[in-house]
Scaffold this active site. Sequence first.
Site, PDB file in Angstrom:
ATOM      1  N   GLN A 147       0.841  -1.193   0.000  1.00 38.55           N
ATOM      2  CA  GLN A 147       0.000   0.000   0.000  1.00 38.55           C
ATOM      3  C   GLN A 147       0.880   1.249   0.000  1.00 38.55           C
ATOM      4  OE1 GLN A 147      -1.768  -2.040   3.584  1.00 38.55           O
ATOM      5  NE2 GLN A 147      -3.461  -0.700   3.078  1.00 38.55           N
ATOM      6  N   ASN A 148       2.191   1.051   0.144  1.00 38.63           N
ATOM      7  CA  ASN A 148       3.104   2.192   0.274  1.00 38.63           C
ATOM      8  C   ASN A 148       3.471   2.771  -1.090  1.00 38.63           C
ATOM      9  OD1 ASN A 148       3.005   1.561   2.947  1.00 38.63           O
ATOM     10  ND2 ASN A 148       4.982   0.505   2.984  1.00 38.63           N
ATOM     11  N   HIS A 165      -1.207   1.788  -4.798  1.00 33.96           N
ATOM     12  CA  HIS A 165      -1.390   3.236  -4.869  1.00 33.96           C
ATOM     13  C   HIS A 165      -0.327   3.905  -5.723  1.00 33.96           C
ATOM     14  CE1 HIS A 165      -3.496   2.307  -0.874  1.00 33.96           C
ATOM     15  NE2 HIS A 165      -4.417   2.467  -1.799  1.00 33.96           N
ATOM     16  N   PRO A 172       2.956  -4.357  15.594  1.00 36.02           N
ATOM     17  CA  PRO A 172       3.267  -4.069  16.999  1.00 36.02           C
ATOM     18  C   PRO A 172       2.078  -4.334  17.933  1.00 36.02           C
ATOM     19  CG  PRO A 172       3.689  -2.146  15.600  1.00 36.02           C
ATOM     20  CD  PRO A 172       3.019  -3.166  14.745  1.00 36.02           C
TER      21      PRO A 172
END
Length: 248
Positions: free
Chosen positions: A102-103, A120, A215
């Site tokens: 997605q980066n 994207h 995380p």
Amino acid sequence: MDTLIARAVTDLKNARNAVALTGAGISIESGIPPFRGKGGLWERFDPMEIAHIDAFVADPELVWRVLVKELKEVIDRALPNDGHKGLERLGRMGILKTVITQNVDGLHQAAGSTDVIEFHGTFAWQRCTECETRVPTRDVDASVLPPRCSCGGILRPDAVLFGEMIPPEALWRSQEVAARCDVMLVIGTSAVVQPAASMPIIARQSGARVIEINPEPTPLTGAVSSYLIRGGAGEVMNRIMAALEHPG
Ligand SMILES: [Zn+2]
């Protein structure tokens, strides 16, 4: 060895066709702040005003000055971290076939991963609005805004702006890859935003193990992912890769 790390190592050793789905969390250690959430760009700016295609068409100079120039400075400096590098090594070992991301920072390619699907698009490249020529963002001189192509056309990010469609080919290919994989690593994303959100579901329904590395627990945890390894992308990938590359 941690039980979950050992489990991931076994799953990856047995995998023939692993795929990774990555999001903003994998690039935090490279100094790229996520757009959404605390400290993100969208806390300071309204994306509809500076990252919408209509805003770019109406005032490319403004979008360049406020958004693209700042992102260019961040991305020009950013280097792949152990998370990106670990995925590249998994690829070289023949385990990982494709990265779906997605980066828009281009860091998977910078790490050497060869098959990367970018939902994207990318900010690492600019493209001419007239002749479609692509130029690496690093090589664009942003001293005069908006920067122009040698043909005179205005350069724009080769990324999907708000109001624009996800490239259909990226969508089809990721659905296909997700349906065929036997392991999906979900790294640094809660995958709540479409179209990324459907990929772990497709993988799981097709019988794949879904290994989540985040995380904190996400909506995927305990619902879609087979198990969650809690931690930062780089740290967890280092532990997995150490056990895979130097067994015993
Ligand atoms: Zn041009």
